[in-house]
Design an enzyme around this catalytic site. Structure first.
Site, PDB file in Angstrom:
ATOM      1  N   THR A 197     -48.830 -50.781   0.192  1.00 29.67           N
ATOM      2  CA  THR A 197     -49.358 -49.423  -0.377  1.00 29.67           C
ATOM      3  C   THR A 197     -50.833 -49.571  -0.736  1.00 29.67           C
ATOM      4  O   THR A 197     -51.241 -50.750  -1.228  1.00 29.67           O
ATOM      5  CB  THR A 197     -48.499 -49.018  -1.839  1.00 29.67           C
ATOM      6  N   ARG A 225     -36.944 -41.106   4.349  1.00 36.70           N
ATOM      7  CA  ARG A 225     -37.060 -41.520   3.341  1.00 36.70           C
ATOM      8  C   ARG A 225     -38.763 -41.703   2.964  1.00 36.70           C
ATOM      9  O   ARG A 225     -38.915 -41.975   3.525  1.00 36.70           O
ATOM     10  CB  ARG A 225     -36.541 -43.470   3.076  1.00 36.70           C
ATOM     11  N   GLY A 227     -41.059 -41.733  -0.183  1.00 35.63           N
ATOM     12  CA  GLY A 227     -41.243 -42.848  -2.334  1.00 35.63           C
ATOM     13  C   GLY A 227     -41.830 -41.818  -2.693  1.00 35.63           C
ATOM     14  O   GLY A 227     -42.325 -40.499  -2.765  1.00 35.63           O
ATOM     15  N   ASP A 228     -42.475 -42.622  -3.707  1.00 32.23           N
ATOM     16  CA  ASP A 228     -43.212 -41.850  -3.950  1.00 32.23           C
ATOM     17  C   ASP A 228     -44.776 -41.986  -4.446  1.00 32.23           C
ATOM     18  O   ASP A 228     -45.200 -40.454  -5.023  1.00 32.23           O
ATOM     19  CB  ASP A 228     -44.121 -43.020  -6.007  1.00 32.23           C
ATOM     20  N   GLY A 249     -45.039 -49.560  -5.690  1.00 31.54           N
ATOM     21  CA  GLY A 249     -44.317 -50.517  -6.174  1.00 31.54           C
ATOM     22  C   GLY A 249     -42.771 -49.778  -5.780  1.00 31.54           C
ATOM     23  O   GLY A 249     -42.803 -49.016  -5.357  1.00 31.54           O
ATOM     24  N   GLY A 251     -40.604 -47.479  -4.873  1.00 34.60           N
ATOM     25  CA  GLY A 251     -41.016 -45.906  -4.885  1.00 34.60           C
ATOM     26  C   GLY A 251     -39.968 -45.429  -5.894  1.00 34.60           C
ATOM     27  O   GLY A 251     -40.223 -44.172  -6.417  1.00 34.60           O
TER      28      GLY A 251
HETATM   29  N1  ASP Z   1     -44.432 -46.948  -3.538  1.00 38.07           N
HETATM   30  C1  ASP Z   1     -44.097 -47.516  -1.908  1.00 38.07           C
HETATM   31  C2  ASP Z   1     -42.828 -46.739  -1.602  1.00 38.07           C
HETATM   32  O1  ASP Z   1     -42.359 -46.723  -2.198  1.00 38.07           O
HETATM   33  C3  ASP Z   1     -44.374 -48.520  -2.068  1.00 38.07           C
HETATM   34  C4  ASP Z   1     -44.884 -49.656  -2.593  1.00 38.07           C
HETATM   35  O2  ASP Z   1     -45.856 -49.440  -3.206  1.00 38.07           O
HETATM   36  O3  ASP Z   1     -44.472 -51.400  -1.859  1.00 38.07           O
HETATM   37  O4  ASP Z   1     -42.593 -45.628  -0.904  1.00 38.07           O
END
Ligand code: ASP
Length: 330
Positions: A197, A225, A227-228, A249, A251
């Site tokens: 990310t 899927r 994520g955040d 992180g 997500g």
């Molecule tokens: N936050 C991202 C997600 O969950 C992944 C990452 O930040 O490594 O898609």
């Protein structure tokens, strides 16, 4: 004669106000290229230099805009585009593969001045998802578009559309193959198999804050899927008078804990500093549950915070005072 004097004084005042405009305000830009368990011994000196160079290039692109009095939104978009174009990071080219061996990308952007926001999710053909997110924000009545709808919209907007193979990177493919192998051996999905990310937050000389985040998500994620990163309030948030946050992180947990907004809410309602608020989220709330991740944040006065609870986070910052730095490990 008297009139001439008034004219001269008037001209001096105009010149003075033009010269001082933009010098009064200060600017700050912070970027990240993902948090994870990055061990120093696993990164060669050469690779470490590549990371440093690319982070510096992204900082320079954003700073060029801020130093000229440009706006924070342009600066965060420019910085994130550079990181998306680099296969070193899990966003745009070089994104991780989902369980089907495909790249599905998510991104979002938010303007702290207008509170406008835009996002794209699960896209496979938009070369720079962060710019797609900005188009959604500025040229549609919506906040988030997903999949084919987002791609069609970006195509209609005349954006750079690529074949999905553009995002392929051999190193990521090997990570994906290893993931499949380990999964077969252990029979279950790993808890948090990827890192990556990219993101940027900025304060411009007019006092406007902005945040942007872009990702390929997590290796081996189910297709569909999300994520955040494209979720406003979870992975990205900006509000003038308070701060701007971009997260990285696991997500699912960042969504459940509404991480980016929680940090800003602590500042607004509990009068906490940006560092207190960000540290609490990353080290106490998420850290105690062993949820990996980090955030970058900047407040209305240009104070920054970059906490992470992993062994490393690719990150860097630059301020109008001349302070700057690029770091990977603690
Ligand atoms: N936050 C991202 C997600 O969950 C992944 C990452 O930040 O490594 O898609």
């Amino acid at each position: 004669m008297k009139n001439l004097n008034y004219l001269l004084i008037g001209l001096m005042l105009i010149t003075f106000s033009i010269a001082s405009f933009g010098q009064e305000g200060t600017y700050t830009l912070v970027i990240h290229g993902g948090a994870g368990n990055i061990a120093r011994e696993n990164i060669s000196e050469e690779r470490e230099k590549e990371y440093h160079d690319k982070l510096n290039e992204a900082l320079a692109a954003g700073e060029a805009i801020l130093a000229e009095g440009g706006n924070s939104l342009d600066a965060v978009e420019a910085a994130v585009r550079i990181l998306e174009d680099s296969p070193l990071f899990n966003a745009g080219k070089g994104a991780v593969f989902n369980y089907e061996g495909k790249n599905e990308l998510d991104a979002s952007i938010m303007c702290g001045n207008t509170m406008d926001a835009g996002a794209v999710a699960g896209v496979t053909t938009i070369r720079n998802p962060i710019s797609g997110a900005r188009k959604v924000m500025e040229n549609s009545p919506h906040v988030m578009l997903t999949g084919k709808g987002a791609e069609q919209f970006c195509y209609d907007q005349g954006m750079d559309i690529v074949d999905p193979s553009y995002f392929f990177d051999q190193r990521r493919w090997e990570q994906y193959r290893n993931f499949l192998r380990r999964r077969q051996e252990r029979g279950a999905l790993e808890d948090n198999p990827s890192l990556g990310t990219v993101g940027a937050v900025a304060l411009d000389m007019q006092g406007n804050l902005a945040a942007a985040t872009s990702t390929g998500g997590m290796t081996g994620k189910r297709f569909g899927r999300i994520g955040d990163s494209p979720v406003i309030g979870a992975g990205t948030y900006a509000r003038n008078g308070a701060g701007a946050v971009s997260a990285t992180g696991h997500g699912e947990f960042f969504i459940k804990h509404v991480v980016a907004y929680d940090i800003i809410a602590q500042m607004l309602y509990l009068d906490r500093s940006i560092d207190e608020a960000a540290m609490l989220l990353i080290h106490e709330v998420l850290g105690e549950m062993e949820v990996n991740g980090g955030v970058i944040a900047v407040d209305k006065d240009g104070n920054i915070s970059m906490p992470f609870n992993t062994t490393g986070m690719f990150r860097g910052y630059v301020k109008s005072t001349g302070e700057t730095g690029v770091m990977i490990f603690e």
